[in-house]
Design a protein around this motif. Structure first.
Motif, PDB file in Angstrom:
ATOM      1  N   LEU A 136       1.121  19.417  -2.697  1.00  0.00           N
ATOM      2  CA  LEU A 136      -0.081  18.574  -2.643  1.00  0.00           C
ATOM      3  C   LEU A 136       0.290  17.095  -2.642  1.00  0.00           C
ATOM      4  CD1 LEU A 136      -3.192  18.782  -2.715  1.00  0.00           C
ATOM      5  CD2 LEU A 136      -3.025  18.315  -5.139  1.00  0.00           C
ATOM      6  N   ALA A 137       1.252  16.708  -3.526  1.00  0.00           N
ATOM      7  CA  ALA A 137       1.626  15.293  -3.617  1.00  0.00           C
ATOM      8  C   ALA A 137       2.273  14.825  -2.318  1.00  0.00           C
ATOM      9  CB  ALA A 137       2.573  15.095  -4.795  1.00  0.00           C
ATOM     10  N   LEU A 138       3.158  15.663  -1.742  1.00  0.00           N
ATOM     11  CA  LEU A 138       3.832  15.257  -0.501  1.00  0.00           C
ATOM     12  C   LEU A 138       2.841  15.136   0.650  1.00  0.00           C
ATOM     13  CD1 LEU A 138       7.228  17.160  -0.557  1.00  0.00           C
ATOM     14  CD2 LEU A 138       6.840  14.707  -0.583  1.00  0.00           C
ATOM     15  N   SER A 139       1.904  16.098   0.755  1.00  0.00           N
ATOM     16  CA  SER A 139       0.963  16.027   1.868  1.00  0.00           C
ATOM     17  C   SER A 139       0.000  14.858   1.683  1.00  0.00           C
ATOM     18  CB  SER A 139       0.212  17.346   2.039  1.00  0.00           C
ATOM     19  OG  SER A 139      -0.141  17.870   0.808  1.00  0.00           O
ATOM     20  N   LEU A 140      -0.388  14.596   0.419  1.00  0.00           N
ATOM     21  CA  LEU A 140      -1.254  13.437   0.154  1.00  0.00           C
ATOM     22  C   LEU A 140      -0.564  12.148   0.571  1.00  0.00           C
ATOM     23  CD1 LEU A 140      -3.885  12.420  -1.125  1.00  0.00           C
ATOM     24  CD2 LEU A 140      -2.692  12.253  -3.282  1.00  0.00           C
ATOM     25  N   PHE A 141       0.754  12.064   0.242  1.00  0.00           N
ATOM     26  CA  PHE A 141       1.488  10.854   0.625  1.00  0.00           C
ATOM     27  C   PHE A 141       1.568  10.720   2.143  1.00  0.00           C
ATOM     28  CE2 PHE A 141       5.461   8.586   1.551  1.00  0.00           C
ATOM     29  CZ  PHE A 141       5.127   7.380   0.973  1.00  0.00           C
ATOM     30  N   ALA A 142       1.794  11.857   2.839  1.00  0.00           N
ATOM     31  CA  ALA A 142       1.884  11.799   4.303  1.00  0.00           C
ATOM     32  C   ALA A 142       0.566  11.306   4.892  1.00  0.00           C
ATOM     33  CB  ALA A 142       2.233  13.180   4.851  1.00  0.00           C
ATOM     34  N   VAL A 143      -0.564  11.843   4.374  1.00  0.00           N
ATOM     35  CA  VAL A 143      -1.877  11.438   4.901  1.00  0.00           C
ATOM     36  C   VAL A 143      -2.117   9.957   4.631  1.00  0.00           C
ATOM     37  CG1 VAL A 143      -4.338  11.736   4.593  1.00  0.00           C
ATOM     38  CG2 VAL A 143      -2.878  13.729   4.723  1.00  0.00           C
TER      39      VAL A 143
ATOM     40  N   MET B 212       0.829  -1.198   0.000  1.00  0.00           N
ATOM     41  CA  MET B 212       0.000   0.000   0.000  1.00  0.00           C
ATOM     42  C   MET B 212       0.864   1.248   0.000  1.00  0.00           C
ATOM     43  SD  MET B 212      -2.876  -1.394   2.602  1.00  0.00           S
ATOM     44  CE  MET B 212      -4.055  -0.093   2.432  1.00  0.00           C
ATOM     45  N   LEU B 213       2.015   1.164   0.681  1.00  0.00           N
ATOM     46  CA  LEU B 213       2.940   2.299   0.697  1.00  0.00           C
ATOM     47  C   LEU B 213       3.515   2.536  -0.704  1.00  0.00           C
ATOM     48  CD1 LEU B 213       3.538   3.892   3.204  1.00  0.00           C
ATOM     49  CD2 LEU B 213       5.668   2.657   3.463  1.00  0.00           C
ATOM     50  N   LEU B 214       3.902   1.455  -1.387  1.00  0.00           N
ATOM     51  CA  LEU B 214       4.420   1.575  -2.758  1.00  0.00           C
ATOM     52  C   LEU B 214       3.365   2.195  -3.665  1.00  0.00           C
ATOM     53  CD1 LEU B 214       6.295   0.833  -5.171  1.00  0.00           C
ATOM     54  CD2 LEU B 214       5.198  -1.381  -5.195  1.00  0.00           C
ATOM     55  N   SER B 215       2.123   1.693  -3.530  1.00  0.00           N
ATOM     56  CA  SER B 215       1.043   2.205  -4.361  1.00  0.00           C
ATOM     57  C   SER B 215       0.799   3.686  -4.090  1.00  0.00           C
ATOM     58  CB  SER B 215      -0.208   1.381  -4.082  1.00  0.00           C
ATOM     59  OG  SER B 215      -1.341   2.058  -4.464  1.00  0.00           O
ATOM     60  N   ALA B 216       0.809   4.086  -2.804  1.00  0.00           N
ATOM     61  CA  ALA B 216       0.599   5.493  -2.457  1.00  0.00           C
ATOM     62  C   ALA B 216       1.714   6.355  -3.026  1.00  0.00           C
ATOM     63  CB  ALA B 216       0.521   5.647  -0.941  1.00  0.00           C
ATOM     64  N   ALA B 217       2.964   5.846  -2.976  1.00  0.00           N
ATOM     65  CA  ALA B 217       4.096   6.620  -3.490  1.00  0.00           C
ATOM     66  C   ALA B 217       3.943   6.852  -4.991  1.00  0.00           C
ATOM     67  CB  ALA B 217       5.399   5.893  -3.195  1.00  0.00           C
ATOM     68  N   VAL B 218       3.609   5.777  -5.750  1.00  0.00           N
ATOM     69  CA  VAL B 218       3.478   5.925  -7.203  1.00  0.00           C
ATOM     70  C   VAL B 218       2.313   6.860  -7.525  1.00  0.00           C
ATOM     71  CG1 VAL B 218       3.071   4.705  -9.353  1.00  0.00           C
ATOM     72  CG2 VAL B 218       4.501   3.685  -7.615  1.00  0.00           C
ATOM     73  N   PHE B 219       1.207   6.741  -6.750  1.00  0.00           N
ATOM     74  CA  PHE B 219       0.050   7.611  -6.995  1.00  0.00           C
ATOM     75  C   PHE B 219       0.427   9.071  -6.787  1.00  0.00           C
ATOM     76  CE2 PHE B 219      -3.921   9.707  -6.117  1.00  0.00           C
ATOM     77  CZ  PHE B 219      -4.769   9.137  -7.027  1.00  0.00           C
ATOM     78  N   CYS B 220       1.187   9.350  -5.719  1.00  0.00           N
ATOM     79  CA  CYS B 220       1.533  10.740  -5.432  1.00  0.00           C
ATOM     80  C   CYS B 220       2.496  11.294  -6.479  1.00  0.00           C
ATOM     81  CB  CYS B 220       2.137  10.856  -4.040  1.00  0.00           C
ATOM     82  SG  CYS B 220       0.918  10.533  -2.778  1.00  0.00           S
ATOM     83  N   ILE B 221       3.398  10.439  -6.988  1.00  0.00           N
ATOM     84  CA  ILE B 221       4.272  10.895  -8.078  1.00  0.00           C
ATOM     85  C   ILE B 221       3.427  11.246  -9.298  1.00  0.00           C
ATOM     86  CG2 ILE B 221       6.109  10.190  -9.643  1.00  0.00           C
ATOM     87  CD1 ILE B 221       7.179   8.458  -7.354  1.00  0.00           C
ATOM     88  N   GLY B 222       2.374  10.443  -9.548  1.00  0.00           N
ATOM     89  CA  GLY B 222       1.469  10.740 -10.653  1.00  0.00           C
ATOM     90  C   GLY B 222       0.757  12.064 -10.456  1.00  0.00           C
ATOM     91  N   VAL B 223       0.281  12.326  -9.218  1.00  0.00           N
ATOM     92  CA  VAL B 223      -0.391  13.599  -8.918  1.00  0.00           C
ATOM     93  C   VAL B 223       0.562  14.757  -9.168  1.00  0.00           C
ATOM     94  CG1 VAL B 223      -1.339  14.998  -7.058  1.00  0.00           C
ATOM     95  CG2 VAL B 223      -2.031  12.639  -7.276  1.00  0.00           C
ATOM     96  N   TYR B 224       1.826  14.593  -8.690  1.00  0.00           N
ATOM     97  CA  TYR B 224       2.814  15.653  -8.881  1.00  0.00           C
ATOM     98  C   TYR B 224       3.054  15.900 -10.373  1.00  0.00           C
ATOM     99  CZ  TYR B 224       7.391  17.714  -9.420  1.00  0.00           C
ATOM    100  OH  TYR B 224       8.422  18.503  -9.842  1.00  0.00           O
ATOM    101  N   GLY B 225       3.240  14.813 -11.131  1.00  0.00           N
ATOM    102  CA  GLY B 225       3.505  14.971 -12.563  1.00  0.00           C
ATOM    103  C   GLY B 225       2.349  15.644 -13.277  1.00  0.00           C
TER     104      GLY B 225
END
Lengths: 100, 172
Positions: free
Chosen positions: B99-106, A8-21
């Motif tokens: 936004l991405a960093l805070s989303l990841f933290a949450v 779940m941590l890996l999935s969250a990390a990839v998702f957040c990289i996608g949001v950033y991109g």
């Protein structure tokens, strides 16, 4: 045995990289690649939880996510082609005709 | 203590996260698409590790075989030579990073409390006995038959929509 939390941590990390991109890039094609990244992150989560729950519903759902991703890619790339034909640009900040 | 499965997972997690960062930061879209290809192969091998052979095959065939080839075709079709000198990031880049960093933290802090529901009937012994493709087909064509039919309509809409959008309008 790898804990489910790691997946779940890996999935969250990839998702957040996608949001950033998606938010950071100007190029529409890169924004689309970011969306594909986010969909893949969701799929990793679904398949991992499906495996740990010993239930196939998650894998079926990821199957539908892949179907929708294919449809979305086809339509989205057609929109990019139409936009490029009319505006000669792939940068989102140069397409602001609908701004008030 | 690093056992073989843990090592396998850590290698894949490292490659997937690292290459995702590389993918969203390349200037040339072709490089991004090719790095994406490596990510998809690693995700497929992670699916194999989770005993989902059919999903792994679909991942390679549909994502790597169809969607990425479509991306490559579009990138080649558009003339992106100006991209070499243009700005990579839009004005919203700092907002996106925050936004991405805070989303990841949450997500990372809330997922610790995740509790699995009751186990289903498709344990690893049952899947090995009836093979994964047969198991997934049994569920897909009985319990999820209606969503499966809806998916075909979604694909039809995608075909028609893509043709109408990308067609050159001829003045008659």
């Amino acid at each position: 045995m790898v804990p489910l939390y790691w997946y779940m941590l890996l999935s969250a990390a990839v998702f957040c990289i996608g949001v950033y991109g998606f938010l950071a890039r100007r190029n529409v094609i890169l924004m689309f690649i970011s969306i594909e990244l986010m969909l893949n992150a969701v799929n990793i989560n679904l398949v991992a939880i499906s495996h740990y729950m010993e239930d196939l519903a998650g894998q079926i759902l990821s199957f539908f996510v892949i179907t929708v991703a294919a449809a979305e890619a086809a339509i989205g790339l057609a929109i990019i082609i139409a936009l490029f034909r009319n505006k000669e640009t792939v940068h989102v900040d140069e397409m602001k005709e609908m701004q008030g | 203590m690093i056992t073989l499965p843990v090592f396998f997972f850590l290698y894949h997690a490292l490659v997937i996260v690292g290459l995702s960062l590389v993918t969203v930061s390349r200037r040339n879209p072709v490089h991004s698409v090719l790095f994406m290809l490596i990510i998809f192969f690693h995700i497929a091998s992670l699916y194999l590790f989770l005993n989902a052979e059919f999903i792994a095959a679909i991942q390679i065939i549909v994502y790597a075989g169809a969607i990425l080839v479509l991306f490559l075709f579009v990138v080649f079709l558009l003339d992106l030579r100006a991209e070499e000198h243009a700005d990579k990031y839009s004005m919203s880049q700092p907002a996106g990073a925050v936004l991405a960093l805070s989303l990841f933290a949450v997500l990372a802090s809330t997922m610790r409390g995740f509790v699995l529901g009751p186990h289903g009937i498709y344990g690893i012994e049952k899947i090995t006995e009836m093979t994964h493709t047969k198991a997934i087909g049994t569920v897909l064509y009985t319990k999820y038959l209606f969503p499966f039919e809806v998916a075909s309509v979604v694909l039809l809409v995608a075909i028609v929509g893509a043709i109408t959008l990308a067609k050159r309008h001829t003045k008659s």
